[in-house]
Enzyme design. Structure first.
Site, PDB file in Angstrom:
ATOM      1  N   ASN A 152      33.260  30.763   0.270  1.00 38.50           N
ATOM      2  CA  ASN A 152      33.521  30.204   1.604  1.00 38.50           C
ATOM      3  C   ASN A 152      32.718  30.878   2.718  1.00 38.50           C
ATOM      4  OD1 ASN A 152      34.994  32.517   1.238  1.00 38.50           O
ATOM      5  ND2 ASN A 152      36.818  31.785   2.286  1.00 38.50           N
ATOM      6  N   GLU A 249      40.255  41.531  -1.938  1.00 34.73           N
ATOM      7  CA  GLU A 249      40.511  40.650  -0.787  1.00 34.73           C
ATOM      8  C   GLU A 249      40.830  39.283  -1.355  1.00 34.73           C
ATOM      9  OE1 GLU A 249      40.873  41.461   2.170  1.00 34.73           O
ATOM     10  OE2 GLU A 249      39.920  43.417   2.261  1.00 34.73           O
ATOM     11  N   CYS A 283      40.654  32.222   3.593  1.00 34.78           N
ATOM     12  CA  CYS A 283      41.754  32.892   2.900  1.00 34.78           C
ATOM     13  C   CYS A 283      42.922  33.211   3.824  1.00 34.78           C
ATOM     14  CB  CYS A 283      41.240  34.164   2.265  1.00 34.78           C
ATOM     15  SG  CYS A 283      40.326  35.162   3.424  1.00 34.78           S
ATOM     16  N   GLU A 461      38.771  45.798   4.377  1.00 32.82           N
ATOM     17  CA  GLU A 461      37.359  45.689   4.745  1.00 32.82           C
ATOM     18  C   GLU A 461      37.260  45.915   6.248  1.00 32.82           C
ATOM     19  OE1 GLU A 461      36.061  41.926   2.568  1.00 32.82           O
ATOM     20  OE2 GLU A 461      35.054  43.569   1.523  1.00 32.82           O
TER      21      GLU A 461
HETATM   22  P1  NDP Z   1      37.411  32.919  -7.458  1.00 25.01           P
HETATM   23  O1  NDP Z   1      38.535  33.842  -7.559  1.00 25.01           O
HETATM   24  O2  NDP Z   1      37.337  31.795  -8.405  1.00 25.01           O
HETATM   25  O3  NDP Z   1      36.036  33.687  -7.591  1.00 25.01           O
HETATM   26  C1  NDP Z   1      35.700  34.792  -6.803  1.00 25.01           C
HETATM   27  C2  NDP Z   1      34.501  35.495  -7.413  1.00 25.01           C
HETATM   28  O4  NDP Z   1      34.899  36.160  -8.613  1.00 25.01           O
HETATM   29  C3  NDP Z   1      33.372  34.558  -7.818  1.00 25.01           C
HETATM   30  O5  NDP Z   1      32.137  35.205  -7.611  1.00 25.01           O
HETATM   31  C4  NDP Z   1      33.651  34.347  -9.279  1.00 25.01           C
HETATM   32  O6  NDP Z   1      32.516  33.928  -9.986  1.00 25.01           O
HETATM   33  C5  NDP Z   1      34.085  35.734  -9.697  1.00 25.01           C
HETATM   34  N1  NDP Z   1      34.877  35.762 -10.909  1.00 25.01           N
HETATM   35  C6  NDP Z   1      35.609  34.771 -11.467  1.00 25.01           C
HETATM   36  N2  NDP Z   1      36.218  35.208 -12.588  1.00 25.01           N
HETATM   37  C7  NDP Z   1      35.887  36.523 -12.738  1.00 25.01           C
HETATM   38  C8  NDP Z   1      36.209  37.547 -13.683  1.00 25.01           C
HETATM   39  N3  NDP Z   1      37.014  37.317 -14.712  1.00 25.01           N
HETATM   40  N4  NDP Z   1      35.686  38.783 -13.509  1.00 25.01           N
HETATM   41  C9  NDP Z   1      34.880  39.047 -12.468  1.00 25.01           C
HETATM   42  N5  NDP Z   1      34.519  38.129 -11.545  1.00 25.01           N
HETATM   43  C10 NDP Z   1      35.020  36.878 -11.671  1.00 25.01           C
HETATM   44  O7  NDP Z   1      37.421  32.453  -5.967  1.00 25.01           O
HETATM   45  P2  NDP Z   1      36.552  31.333  -5.278  1.00 25.01           P
HETATM   46  O8  NDP Z   1      35.136  31.706  -5.209  1.00 25.01           O
HETATM   47  O9  NDP Z   1      36.929  30.054  -5.951  1.00 25.01           O
HETATM   48  O10 NDP Z   1      37.126  31.395  -3.779  1.00 25.01           O
HETATM   49  C11 NDP Z   1      38.334  30.846  -3.431  1.00 25.01           C
HETATM   50  C12 NDP Z   1      39.469  31.844  -3.489  1.00 25.01           C
HETATM   51  O11 NDP Z   1      39.105  33.070  -2.889  1.00 25.01           O
HETATM   52  C13 NDP Z   1      40.673  31.383  -2.721  1.00 25.01           C
HETATM   53  O12 NDP Z   1      41.829  31.570  -3.489  1.00 25.01           O
HETATM   54  C14 NDP Z   1      40.725  32.253  -1.497  1.00 25.01           C
HETATM   55  O13 NDP Z   1      41.972  32.479  -0.986  1.00 25.01           O
HETATM   56  C15 NDP Z   1      40.074  33.488  -1.948  1.00 25.01           C
HETATM   57  N6  NDP Z   1      39.398  34.152  -0.832  1.00 25.01           N
HETATM   58  C16 NDP Z   1      39.914  35.321  -0.314  1.00 25.01           C
HETATM   59  C17 NDP Z   1      39.338  35.939   0.759  1.00 25.01           C
HETATM   60  C18 NDP Z   1      39.860  37.219   1.296  1.00 25.01           C
HETATM   61  O14 NDP Z   1      39.136  37.929   1.961  1.00 25.01           O
HETATM   62  N7  NDP Z   1      41.094  37.595   1.066  1.00 25.01           N
HETATM   63  C19 NDP Z   1      38.155  35.379   1.401  1.00 25.01           C
HETATM   64  C20 NDP Z   1      37.658  34.207   0.758  1.00 25.01           C
HETATM   65  C21 NDP Z   1      38.275  33.619  -0.304  1.00 25.01           C
HETATM   66  P3  NDP Z   1      32.200  32.362 -10.092  1.00 25.01           P
HETATM   67  O15 NDP Z   1      32.534  31.709  -8.820  1.00 25.01           O
HETATM   68  O16 NDP Z   1      30.787  32.375 -10.381  1.00 25.01           O
HETATM   69  O17 NDP Z   1      33.101  31.882 -11.204  1.00 25.01           O
END
Ligand code: NDP
Length: 487
Positions: A152, A249, A283, A461
């Site tokens: 995002n 996060e 988020c 952060e």
């Molecule tokens: P994901 O949890 O699907 O993915 C986050 C990152 O982790 C991606 O780079 C993903 O790779 C990677 N990833 C996925 N599985 C694994 C694993 N088993 N081990 C290590 N890395 C992994 O989130 P999204 O990208 O879909 O983003 C949406 C979600 O993130 C929402 O739930 C939102 O709330 C949260 N979010 C939280 C924020 C915060 O600061 N608290 C800010 C922004 C979003 P890949 O995408 O390549 O699968």
């Protein structure tokens, strides 16, 4: 429209390709058109990234902090000078309107670099008087830190993680979300141009398995993830298995509490910002909007009137206020939740459909959607939707709303709107959430710590708090007399 980078990965100060990695197709969410084709990292690429970080980090850590800061400051200036071009890239990658990316993405990363560039020179350990002997603490870097990003806010996340990590004397290996891999590469180029020694900021692409391989690599000292709670739990388990430091996060289902004395237009503005910015893919969004009963009907009427005017359309048009969702899976997930909301008996007060827009047939748009009559047990009030869907709930009194606001496994953020300031502080003091606003919502300046409580995360952060999470304490006892030994 093409946005093809020179190669998929950026390691040791240059672009690197390995066609053996899985194909990674990057599309523009407004049209579905492919804008770049990359490859995920192979084990060979990961080892190159780790080896160069390992090689570069010790000398970087020995530099005077202000010298490290100077390089970050230069990179921050370049980010600002290239903001327009980077914002366009981010719009193509995420589908977010250019009106947003111009102010909230590369600009926010630049803020982080600038802040930590200055802060690091003043970030020191402490002196402890022991009445003769004394002790002091040193803040030492961790070593190699891994950053894993969500889709995002791709360059913002890369900046928020790399700036404190690098300022503190660490190296960082960053894995962007496979949905939005482009802007982290641009940031890596900018770091090199600013004079960052090779190997200190490496970008490797890939799916979750690449993130997992990095999080469990024996040479890695810390992992910081922005993503969903489910991913956070998996990565934290990996980090724990190797006793690595971790910052999480994660997601939320945050409350915005609006008392009947609130300024109506400001409260509505805050609720809209906290639900519709970035098509709701934020988020910290305040997706449970609690409105005190006396104000409820007036609030909903005016909210719907204002939300109707939100301009959806071409993300590259500066007048557009809302773009598409990031990908098909997210689009389907959000539409699924809208159906769930209807079947649970909530009232659809606005939106709920896919708008038809000329020239954007493949676009993943969803109308700004407002549900009223939502109750605490409905799934739309309990689960993170991550789309432009607001749930309005009503309440009678302060104690009741505090209890209901806290009735969630999440604890990322919260907001309160009221003119009664003692009440505002009293209520915020009792809500279990890491980042809170009074008479505002979703503002995250780098000067203030950002992060969640409960399942929404661990660590913080931004602000000086982030430097704490990218360093470790060494304690040194200094004797000024003789050693008293019984032997
Ligand atoms: P994901 O949890 O699907 O993915 C986050 C990152 O982790 C991606 O780079 C993903 O790779 C990677 N990833 C996925 N599985 C694994 C694993 N088993 N081990 C290590 N890395 C992994 O989130 P999204 O990208 O879909 O983003 C949406 C979600 O993130 C929402 O739930 C939102 O709330 C949260 N979010 C939280 C924020 C915060 O600061 N608290 C800010 C922004 C979003 P890949 O995408 O390549 O699968």
């Amino acid at each position: 429209m093409r946005a093809q980078p020179k190669a998929s990965h950026y390691i040791n100060g240059r672009y690197v390709e390995d066609q053996g990695g899985p194909a990674l197709s990057v599309t523009y969410p407004a049209t579905g058109e492919q804008i770049a084709a990359l490859h995920g990292a192979t084990p060979n690429i990961l080892e190159l990234a780790v080896a160069s970080a390992r090689e570069a980090q010790p000398a970087w850590a020995r530099l005077k902090p202000v010298e490290r800061g100077r390089i970050l400051r230069r990179a921050s200036d370049i980010l600002r000078a290239r903001n327009e071009e980077l914002s366009r890239l981010e719009t193509l990658d995420t589908g977010k309107p250019i009106q947003e990316t111009l102010v909230a993405d590369a600009a926010s990363a630049a803020d982080a670099l600038e802040f930590f560039a200055g802060a690091i020179g003043a970030y020191n350990g402490e002196y402890i008087d022991l009445g003769g002997p004394f002790a002091y603490t040193r803040r030492e870097p961790l070593g190699i830190c891994v950053g894993i990003g969500a889709w995002n806010y791709p360059i913002q996340i890369a900046g928020w993680k790399s700036a404190p990590a690098l300022a503190m004397g660490n190296a960082m290996i960053f894995k962007p979300s496979e949905n939005t891999p482009l802007s982290a590469l641009a940031l890596a180029e900018i770091y090199t141009e600013a004079g960052l020694p090779d190997g200190l900021f490496n970008v490797v692409q890939g799916f979750g398995d690449v993130g997992a391989a990095l999080a469990s690599h024996e040479a890695v000292d810390k992992v910081s993830v922005t993503g969903s709670v489910a991913t956070g739990k998996k990565v934290l388990a990996l980090a724990g298995g190797h006793m690595k430091h971790a910052t999480m996060e994660l997601g939320g289902k945050s409350p915005i509490v609006i008392f009947d004395d609130a300024d109506l237009e400001n409260a509505i503005g805050g609720a809209m910002l906290g639900n519709f910015y970035s098509s709701g893919q934020v988020c910290s969004n305040g997706t449970r909007v609690f409105v005190q009963k006396v104000l409820h009907d007036r609030f909903v009427e005016r909210l719907v009137e204002r939300a109707k005017t939100i301009r959806l359309g071409d993300p590259l048009d500066p007048e557009t206020q809302m773009g598409p969702l990031v990908n098909k899976a997210q689009h389907e997930k959000v539409l699924g939740y809208i159906e769930i909301g209807k079947s649970e008996g909530a009232t659809l007060a606005l939106g709920g459909s896919v708008p038809s827009m000329q020239g954007f047939d493949g676009g993943l748009f969803i109308e700004p959607t407002i549900f009223t009559g939502v109750t605490d047990t409905m799934r739309i009030a309990r689960e993170e939707i991550f789309g432009p869907v607001m749930s309005v709930l009503s309440f009678d009194d302060e104690d009741e709303v505090i209890e209901r606001a806290n009735d969630t496994p999440f604890g990322l953020a919260a907001g309160v709107f009221t003119k009664d300031l003692p009440r505002a502080h009293r209520v915020i003091g009792q809500i279990k959430a890491g980042t809170c606003w009074i008479n505002a919502y979703n503002l995250t300046p780098v000067e203030m710590p950002f992060g969640g409580m409960k399942q929404s995360g661990i660590g913080r952060e931004n602000a000086l708090a982030a430097l704490c999470h990218y360093s470790q304490v060494k304690t040194v006892y200094v004797e000024t007399g003789n050693v008293e030994s019984p032997y």
